[in-house]
Scaffold this active site. Structure first.
Site, mmCIF file in Angstrom:
data_model
loop_
_atom_site.group_PDB
_atom_site.id
_atom_site.type_symbol
_atom_site.label_atom_id
_atom_site.label_comp_id
_atom_site.label_asym_id
_atom_site.label_seq_id
_atom_site.Cartn_x
_atom_site.Cartn_y
_atom_site.Cartn_z
ATOM 1 N N SER A 44 -9.436 2.071 2.509
ATOM 2 C CA SER A 44 -8.389 2.795 1.808
ATOM 3 C C SER A 44 -7.355 1.879 1.145
ATOM 4 O O SER A 44 -6.464 2.342 0.450
ATOM 5 C CB SER A 44 -7.667 3.746 2.770
ATOM 6 O OG SER A 44 -7.020 3.035 3.805
ATOM 7 N N LYS A 102 0.839 -1.193 0.000
ATOM 8 C CA LYS A 102 0.000 0.000 0.000
ATOM 9 C C LYS A 102 0.880 1.250 0.000
ATOM 10 O O LYS A 102 1.921 1.285 0.660
ATOM 11 C CB LYS A 102 -0.894 -0.045 1.237
ATOM 12 C CG LYS A 102 -1.957 1.029 1.326
ATOM 13 C CD LYS A 102 -2.852 0.762 2.536
ATOM 14 C CE LYS A 102 -3.935 1.798 2.683
ATOM 15 N NZ LYS A 102 -4.843 1.486 3.829
ATOM 16 N N SER A 147 -10.524 -0.199 6.439
ATOM 17 C CA SER A 147 -9.726 -0.061 5.226
ATOM 18 C C SER A 147 -9.100 -1.348 4.712
ATOM 19 O O SER A 147 -8.594 -1.383 3.590
ATOM 20 C CB SER A 147 -8.624 0.980 5.435
ATOM 21 O OG SER A 147 -9.182 2.270 5.535
#
Length: 471
Positions: A156, A81, A180
């Site tokens: 996210s 990420k 997320s």
């Protein structure tokens, strides 16, 4: 064999690599080729590290040729990420302020995965500083859902989830404060585990004691997520609440007899609005577990106070983490959160801590009666990618961009592990996950139940067609 490799479970690819039926270089090339083929439409892997991946893969093949013992993630393609620091590789946090930022050191999960033999394919898209459950930012734009390119991939960790669903990588990391890891897993038909805080230790120079945000694994199967957990979890002195248990806890078999497992099923977590399409899919989950021998009852955990506690603690965190950034150079979601943080008083923090303590003890009593809680991950299926957030759920207006994620962030306050596992599809073919929650530190229970559910349903095996958007 390259086209066959992209959707093989990581555990199966690992077996082929260890048997030398395929090389790490071949696996890396297949992954990079898939990124080139489809990511122009999905926009999941925003920084591709092809040269690094090929060099790592060649080094692993050379080590195998010398007779060295392969690591537990030997040759498996992974993407991190874009909130996760990677030494020498651009890490933007989804913010124009950091568009050219290159960290000097790796985050713990990166160090552990690399040492275990994982091959770095690149960085995955995230909203600015991970703010929100829709992956879009001013640096890279929006990530699209591989199952329907007109829809959101969630967030996210939306780039990670989309990259997995599209066959670009075998494994991915993510992080979860308000859902997320779980929300994008639900939206993209993959697995996301929010571990017990401290299970995967984090490092924060400004909020070392903050427990709402946690790193965790994402994968296409529960066994693959457990494999990654076995590497990235385990004690580290960088976190004051790091769990002492070793990551090898997650390396064993996940098969488990669910006979007599005590399951509470809450279709709306005590009254939250849920889109009828999502509700219809998750309503099938209790029957699956009952068919595996579990004792399933309709029951709600009293989550009163979770809304207030989460919002106060989140607002305080945003002020602490981002209050020093120029307000006119961050996006509206970050600016709003920081502004909320400026309004938090000492009395608010005291109230939030009391509420969180009451929730912890109520949940402990609840899990004395039930082994797991089954609930929706998200209150809605994937929404149109052009919409910044969900404004209405089942006819109920949402007051702000956070409110539609309550089914995930209410659980975040409990200090409990929770996983999203594929549960089925809406009539339009949009993925829906179900949330499996257990008491704190019972991460392995969550994974075993999720594994049994996955094996019984097979929903995770359905692949996206990646057809171009209509019109």
């Amino acid at each position: 064999m390259g086209s066959e490799l992209i959707y093989l479970p990581a555990t199966e690819t690992l077996a082929l690599l260890r048997a030398r039926e395929v090389s790490a270089l071949e696996v890396a090339e297949a992954s990079l080729r898939r990124v080139e083929e489809v990511d122009g439409r999905v926009n999941a892997v925003v920084t591709v590290t092809a040269d690094l991946a090929l060099a790592q893969a060649r080094a692993l093949d050379d080590a195998m040729a010398r007779g060295e013992e392969p690591g537990p993630l030997h040759g498996l393609p992974i993407a991190y990420k874009d909130l996760t620091d990677t030494a020498g590789v651009r890490t933007t946090y989804g913010s124009p302020l950091f568009a050219d930022h290159v960290p000097g050191s790796d985050a713990l999960v990166v160090r552990r995965a690399r040492a275990a033999g994982a091959v770095t394919i690149g960085k995955t898209n995230t909203p600015e500083f991970g703010t929100g459950s829709h992956t879009v930012n001013a640096v890279f734009g929006a990530t699209r859902n591989p199952y329907d390119l007109t829809r959101s991939a969630g967030g996210s960790s939306g780039g990670s989830a989309a990259a997995l669903a599209a066959g670009m990588v075998a494994l991915a990391d993510g992080s979860d404060m308000g859902g997320s890891l779980r929300n994008p897993a639900s939206f993209c038909n993959v697995v996301g585990l929010r571990p017990t805080p401290g299970r995967v230790p984090d490092h924060s120079p400004t909020a070392a004691w903050f427990t709402l945000g946690v790193p965790g694994p994402m994968a296409r199967t529960v066994a693959d997520a457990a494999l990654l957990m076995s590497v990235i979890s385990g004690f580290a002195p960088t976190s004051p609440f790091a769990v002492r248990e070793d990551g090898s806890l997650f390396a064993g078999p996940l098969e488990s007899d669910l006979s007599g497992l005590r399951v509470a099923y809450s279709p709306d977590l005590g009254g939250l609005p849920v889109d009828p399409r999502t509700a219809a899919v998750t309503a099938r989950a209790p029957e699956v577990l009952a068919g595996l021998g579990a004792r399933v009852e309709r029951a709600d955990l009293d989550l009163s106070g979770a809304e207030d506690a989460f919002r106060v603690l989140r607002a305080w965190h945003y002020l602490n983490a981002f209050g020093g950034l120029p307000a006119d150079q961050v996006g509206p979601n970050v600016a709003w959160n920081v502004d909320q943080g400026r309004r938090v008083t000492a009395a608010d923090l005291a109230r939030a801590e009391r509420l969180r303590s009451l929730l912890f003890h109520r949940a402990a009593a609840f899990f004395d009666t039930y082994d797991v809680l089954l609930a929706p991950v998200s209150q809605v299926p994937p929404f149109p990618v052009e919409e910044p957030y969900v404004t209405e759920v089942a006819g109920t207006p949402m007051p702000d961009y956070l409110a539609w994620m309550r089914s995930a962030y209410w659980i975040s306050v409990l200090h409990a592990p929770a996983a999203s596992v594929p549960c089925g599809f809406t009539p339009e073919g949009l993925p829906v996950g179900v949330q499996i929650i257990a008491r704190p530190w019972a991460d392995l229970t969550v994974l075993k139940v999720a594994h049994a559910f996955e094996r019984a349903t097979g929903h995770g095996a359905r692949r996206p067609s990646l057809s171009p958007p209509s019109g």
